[in-house]
Write an enzyme that holds these catalytic residues in place. Structure first.
Site, short mmCIF file in Angstrom:
data_model
loop_
_atom_site.label_atom_id
_atom_site.label_comp_id
_atom_site.label_asym_id
_atom_site.label_seq_id
_atom_site.Cartn_x
_atom_site.Cartn_y
_atom_site.Cartn_z
N LYS A 1 0.88 -1.05 -0.19
CA LYS A 1 -0.08 -0.05 0.02
C LYS A 1 0.81 1.17 0.05
CE LYS A 1 -3.83 2.67 1.09
NZ LYS A 1 -4.46 2.32 2.33
N SER B 1 0.95 5.56 -1.23
CA SER B 1 0.32 6.87 -1.64
C SER B 1 0.44 6.98 -3.14
CB SER B 1 0.94 8.13 -1.12
OG SER B 1 1.20 8.11 0.33
N HIS C 1 -6.45 10.71 7.79
CA HIS C 1 -7.08 9.32 8.50
C HIS C 1 -8.07 9.90 9.48
CE1 HIS C 1 -4.79 7.00 5.63
NE2 HIS C 1 -3.79 6.83 6.04
#
Length: 280
Positions: free
Chosen positions: A53, A55, A155
């Site tokens: 994972k 950006s 987040h």
């Protein structure tokens, strides 16, 4: 199979079933849990994980070795990074107050920082002053304590920043959506081009579909990695970041990613690359 993703609730929710051997035919996973700044670096290294994972802002540096998968990541609406300040008067005056100021960001290759730079180029005459990179969990306390003038947060900070007495200066997701009418691309799932990409995407979708069908099954695992978040905040995080784009980017998802990285190339923020590589 080696995989690296963040300990954030959206990632642990999506990958819970695969990590725990609940997906028939899927290989066992060797998991590294790390914040996005670290996973971005892992993918850029010579011996990165098989699946990782990262950006979306970091994609241009790794597309020669990794392919963007059409599922498992984070795009959406109403879920973008926030620019926060502890100064009530500054928040009321708007973005121009950041001119020459110190701003903390979670990573120089994060989508949040890419969006911040695109936004600041439009909204902050003369530009901001010093950019300070720090772990995202340290940013709100630093803003609260006056160590920096403003902070770029991501987040769960969307839900918790009032607890620090902070004020919202700008919602970069809202800015992006009003400027482009597209969802905001945040985190991508990539896999080594040498691997069976179709199979990996199938296993990720199966894990997500299991999570949706059995939402309670992943709760203990999610909270174990959620850095002291309450159940309510963790669930709000999942509901915000896990959506139809997590299952399938679709044409609208690819359009949003292309728009973001095209602008970034035009501004010289990321290296130039062939946008067609996003789909192959």
């Amino acid at each position: 199979m080696k995989i690296a993703f963040s300990p954030c609730p959206n990632d642990t929710f999506i990958f819970h079933a695969w990590v725990h051997g609940l997906i028939p035919g899927a290989p066992k996973l060797d998991v590294t849990y790390a914040d996005i700044d670290i996973t971005n670096s892992l993918a850029a290294g010579s011996n990165g994980p098989d699946v990782v994972k990262i950006s979306y802002a970091a994609l241009p540096w790794v597309l020669s070795e990794y392919a963007l998968l059409p599922c498992g990541g984070a795009l959406g609406r109403g879920c973008g990074p926030l620019v926060l300040t502890s100064n009530e008067a500054a928040a009321d005056k708007g973005p121009a107050v950041l001119a020459g100021r110190r701003v903390a960001v979670p990573s120089e290759r994060s989508t949040a920082y890419l969006l911040f730079r695109l936004w600041a180029a439009q909204q902050v005459p003369g530009g901001v002053g010093e950019i300070v990179v720090m772990p995202f969990q340290e940013i709100m306390p630093a803003v609260r304590d006056g160590a920096i003038d403003a902070g770029l947060v991501i987040h769960e900070a969307r839900f918790t920043y009032p607890e620090y007495g902070l004020r919202l200066l700008a919602d970069l997701g809202s800015w992006w959506e009003s400027d482009t009418h597209l969802p905001i691309p945040l985190g991508a799932i990539i896999a080594r081009r040498s691997m069976d990409l179709e199979a990996i995407a199938t296993w990720i979708r199966a894990s997500l579909q299991y999570a949706w069908a059995h939402p309670k099954a992943s709760q203990d695992y999610v909270l174990q990695h959620a850095q002291e978040l309450s159940t309510e905040v963790a669930n709000a995080h999942i509901n915000l970041y896990v959506n139809e784009f997590s299952e399938n980017l679709g044409e609208k998802g690819y359009e949003a990613i292309t728009a973001l990285l095209s602008r970034a190339m035009q501004e010289g923020i990321v290296p130039k690359f062939d946008l067609a590589a996003l789909k192959r």
